[in-house]
Design an enzyme around this catalytic site. Structure first.
Site, mmCIF file in Angstrom:
data_model
loop_
_atom_site.group_PDB
_atom_site.id
_atom_site.type_symbol
_atom_site.label_atom_id
_atom_site.label_comp_id
_atom_site.label_asym_id
_atom_site.label_seq_id
_atom_site.Cartn_x
_atom_site.Cartn_y
_atom_site.Cartn_z
ATOM 1 N N HIS A 84 -3.434 -6.110 2.512
ATOM 2 C CA HIS A 84 -2.553 -7.174 3.001
ATOM 3 C C HIS A 84 -3.267 -8.504 3.188
ATOM 4 C CE1 HIS A 84 0.380 -3.962 4.804
ATOM 5 N NE2 HIS A 84 0.363 -3.979 3.489
ATOM 6 N N LYS A 104 9.556 5.047 7.634
ATOM 7 C CA LYS A 104 9.910 3.905 6.787
ATOM 8 C C LYS A 104 11.124 4.308 5.956
ATOM 9 C CE LYS A 104 5.259 1.963 6.071
ATOM 10 N NZ LYS A 104 4.030 2.090 5.229
ATOM 11 N N GLU A 125 -3.538 5.378 12.287
ATOM 12 C CA GLU A 125 -2.626 5.735 11.185
ATOM 13 C C GLU A 125 -3.420 5.894 9.892
ATOM 14 O OE1 GLU A 125 0.751 3.105 10.967
ATOM 15 O OE2 GLU A 125 0.868 3.308 8.793
ATOM 16 N N GLN A 149 -6.453 -1.890 7.312
ATOM 17 C CA GLN A 149 -5.327 -2.763 6.961
ATOM 18 C C GLN A 149 -4.682 -3.450 8.167
ATOM 19 O OE1 GLN A 149 -2.411 -1.424 3.788
ATOM 20 N NE2 GLN A 149 -1.110 -1.230 5.572
ATOM 21 N N GLU A 150 -4.623 -2.746 9.314
ATOM 22 C CA GLU A 150 -3.857 -3.289 10.439
ATOM 23 C C GLU A 150 -4.551 -2.990 11.763
ATOM 24 O OE1 GLU A 150 0.170 -1.747 10.043
ATOM 25 O OE2 GLU A 150 0.068 -1.974 7.866
ATOM 26 N N LYS A 208 6.536 -0.672 14.801
ATOM 27 C CA LYS A 208 5.610 -1.702 14.312
ATOM 28 C C LYS A 208 6.357 -2.589 13.331
ATOM 29 C CE LYS A 208 3.186 0.449 10.396
ATOM 30 N NZ LYS A 208 1.901 0.461 9.674
ATOM 31 N N SER A 252 0.866 -1.191 0.000
ATOM 32 C CA SER A 252 0.000 0.000 0.000
ATOM 33 C C SER A 252 0.896 1.233 0.000
ATOM 34 C CB SER A 252 -0.916 -0.012 1.225
ATOM 35 O OG SER A 252 -0.169 -0.032 2.425
ATOM 36 N N HIS A 312 8.349 -1.306 9.680
ATOM 37 C CA HIS A 312 8.702 -2.244 8.604
ATOM 38 C C HIS A 312 7.870 -1.915 7.363
ATOM 39 C CE1 HIS A 312 5.073 -5.050 9.576
ATOM 40 N NE2 HIS A 312 4.787 -3.787 9.689
ATOM 41 N N ARG A 313 8.040 -2.680 6.281
ATOM 42 C CA ARG A 313 7.117 -2.686 5.155
ATOM 43 C C ARG A 313 6.430 -4.050 5.106
ATOM 44 N NH1 ARG A 313 7.288 2.051 2.022
ATOM 45 N NH2 ARG A 313 5.164 1.301 1.675
ATOM 46 N N SER A 314 5.356 -4.141 4.325
ATOM 47 C CA SER A 314 4.682 -5.444 4.237
ATOM 48 C C SER A 314 5.567 -6.472 3.529
ATOM 49 C CB SER A 314 3.319 -5.297 3.560
ATOM 50 O OG SER A 314 3.433 -4.589 2.356
ATOM 51 N N ASP A 351 -4.068 0.858 11.726
ATOM 52 C CA ASP A 351 -3.629 1.517 10.495
ATOM 53 C C ASP A 351 -4.743 1.320 9.489
ATOM 54 O OD1 ASP A 351 -2.555 2.578 8.240
ATOM 55 O OD2 ASP A 351 -0.869 1.193 8.079
ATOM 56 N N GLU A 370 1.704 -9.598 6.986
ATOM 57 C CA GLU A 370 2.520 -9.164 8.120
ATOM 58 C C GLU A 370 2.390 -10.111 9.312
ATOM 59 O OE1 GLU A 370 1.779 -4.961 8.746
ATOM 60 O OE2 GLU A 370 2.809 -4.465 6.884
ATOM 61 N N ASP A 380 1.390 8.231 7.459
ATOM 62 C CA ASP A 380 2.263 7.296 6.726
ATOM 63 C C ASP A 380 2.302 7.736 5.268
ATOM 64 O OD1 ASP A 380 3.442 5.163 5.391
ATOM 65 O OD2 ASP A 380 1.915 3.701 5.912
HETATM 66 P P1 PGA Z 1 2.992 -1.268 3.216
HETATM 67 O O1 PGA Z 1 2.106 -1.323 4.522
HETATM 68 O O2 PGA Z 1 4.381 -1.640 3.595
HETATM 69 O O3 PGA Z 1 2.317 -2.261 2.315
HETATM 70 O O4 PGA Z 1 2.904 0.141 2.706
HETATM 71 C C1 PGA Z 1 2.526 -0.849 5.773
HETATM 72 C C2 PGA Z 1 1.764 0.376 6.176
HETATM 73 O O5 PGA Z 1 0.861 0.852 5.454
HETATM 74 O O6 PGA Z 1 2.048 0.949 7.209
HETATM 75 ZN ZN ZN Z 2 0.404 2.561 6.967
#
Ligand code: PGA
Ligand code: ZN
Length: 424
Positions: free
Chosen positions: A153, A333, A281, A161-162, A384, A40, A361-363, A240, A203, A308
């Site tokens: 994800h 990131k 987020e 997403q999270e 995270k 994403s 991190h990243r996914s 998130d 993740e 983000d």
């Molecule tokens: P991504 O997801 O690494 O796929 O961007 C992580 C996030 O959105 O924080």
């Molecule tokens: Zn994010």
């Protein structure tokens, strides 16, 4: 002195190619770094160069970025003192010559930047967190454990997403990790008992096809209590939303409806009332500055609002946000911006401006654990790295256990102080 720089194509946790860089110093030290990759991704991120050759990895190969390291970036910094990180990162940017690192690729540049830092730390005979952070690096971060994966994800109907467990009430980092992990195992049983699938998302969190986003939060609350913890006191929760993914033409497609920013803000306000929610987020989209301003005015005193896709670890976008009073926290990131120096600049700008910072991190990840060291180096207090499952995620949490041990009496766990806006 940097004697040689090498690179290769390796695989990330989704089976996609990514860049790994090795830096050799004249005293024989060799250190390597691997580059993560998002799904994403924000539109304003630094450019990730992929080959586009459909005959290899569906076009996702990174041989061009690898070649750029070997043919251009390496030769540009050979002979430099590895500890001259700022100068080296500047030379890397100039060698690329574009504003978004779009010619040689941010993936090529970041691999070199991080490998240089690791080699310099090794040459100084210091752990990475100590080399980067200096004598004051001592704060172990609260882990935000992403235990339910939705959005981009996971292949389910969960829009957000999270969903994080945030074990902020523990005395130490290792206890926090244990509390969150115990709760993760209870959550699995609860989902199973409810008839939901317990397969894992990108993740390492579960990816159940829940009927609503609140349903995911309810499962978190039940698991926290069943594991023997007090919601909000021992373990809080976070989100998130990654709302850029479901934003188009000024509207948010959420739970089957089209919502305005104001309607989504009202929904978040209810969530903040109903759950011990410490962090939201990307509650609104990356270019919805007006909505973000309203969100911050409405909820910014009560809850951490993390940018983000909005800030993309870019000191300029963050400075813009700070000026406008948008958000109150920076997601960090390394591959969004592409050099260690700019990453540290973004974090220190956040910290000087009363914004919190969360290392991320990243996914798509690798076994590289640099972000764990960065969390302690910056005393950011939050990280995270996904669920407490799968080696790509756990590698970072495990590295923090080693750092905690190394710091010994000097270690301080950030705990509740990492979330100054949260009171429950
Ligand atoms: P991504 O997801 O690494 O796929 O961007 C992580 C996030 O959105 O924080
Ligand atoms: Zn994010």
């Amino acid at each position: 002195l940097i004697e040689a720089v090498g690179a290769r194509e390796i695989l990330d946790s989704r089976g996609n190619p990514t860049v790994e860089v090795e830096v050799l110093l004249d005293d024989g030290i060799v250190q390597r770094a691997a580059v993560p990759s998002g799904a994403s991704t924000g539109a304003f991120e630094a450019y990730e160069l992929r080959d586009g050759d459909k005959a290899r990895y569906g076009g996702k190969g990174v041989l061009k970025a690898v070649d750029a390291v070997i043919d251009e970036l390496g030769p540009a910094i050979e002979g430099f003192e590895a500890s001259e990180q700022r100068v080296i990162d500047e030379v890397l940017k100039e060698t690329d010559g574009t504003s978004n690192k779009g010619r040689v690729g941010a993936n090529a540049i970041l691999g070199v930047s991080l490998a240089v830092a690791k080699a310099a730390a090794d040459a100084a005979d210091l752990p990475l967190f100590r080399y980067i952070g200096g004598p004051n690096a001592h704060v172990l971060p609260v882990p935000l454990l992403n235990v339910i994966n939705g959005g981009a994800h996971a292949d389910t109907g969960v829009d957000m997403q999270e969903f994080f467990l945030v074990p902020l009430g523990a005395e130490t980092y290792s206890d926090a990790l244990r509390w969150g992990t115990e709760t993760y195992h209870v959550l699995k049983n609860e989902l199973k008992a409810g008839g939901y699938a317990t397969g894992l998302g990108d993740e390492g969190g579960f990816a159940p096809d829940l009927p609503s986003n609140r349903g995911a939060l309810d499962f978190l609350m039940a698991a926290i209590e069943k594991a023997g913890f007090k919601p909000g006191v021992d373990i809080a929760v976070g989100l998130d939303v990654a709302s850029t993914e479901f934003y188009a033409d000024g509207a948010y497609s959420f739970e089957g409806k089209k919502l305005s920013a104001d309607e989504l803000i009202e929904y978040y306000a209810q969530l903040v009332n109903d759950y011990p929610l410490v962090s939201i987020e990307d509650g609104l989209a990356e270019d919805d500055w007006e909505g973000w301003k309203a969100l911050t005015d409405t909820l910014g005193a009560k809850v951490q609002l993390v940018g983000d896709d909005l800030f993309v670890t870019n000191p300029q976008r963050l400075a813009d946000g700070i000026k406008k009073g948008v958000g109150n926290s920076l997601l960090v990131k390394v591959n969004q911006i592409g050099t260690l120096t700019e990453t540290l600049d973004a974090v220190s700008l956040a910290q000087r401006s009363g914004y919190t910072a969360m290392l991320s991190h990243r996914s798509g990840e690798t076994e590289d654990t640099t972000i764990a060291d960065l969390a302690v180096a910056t005393n950011a207090g939050q990280i995270k790295s996904g669920a407490p499952a799968r080696s790509d995620r756990v590698a970072k949490y495990n590295q923090l256990l080693r750092i905690e041990e190394e710091l010994g009496e000097g270690a301080v766990f950030a705990g509740r102080s990492a979330f100054p806006r949260f009171s429950a």
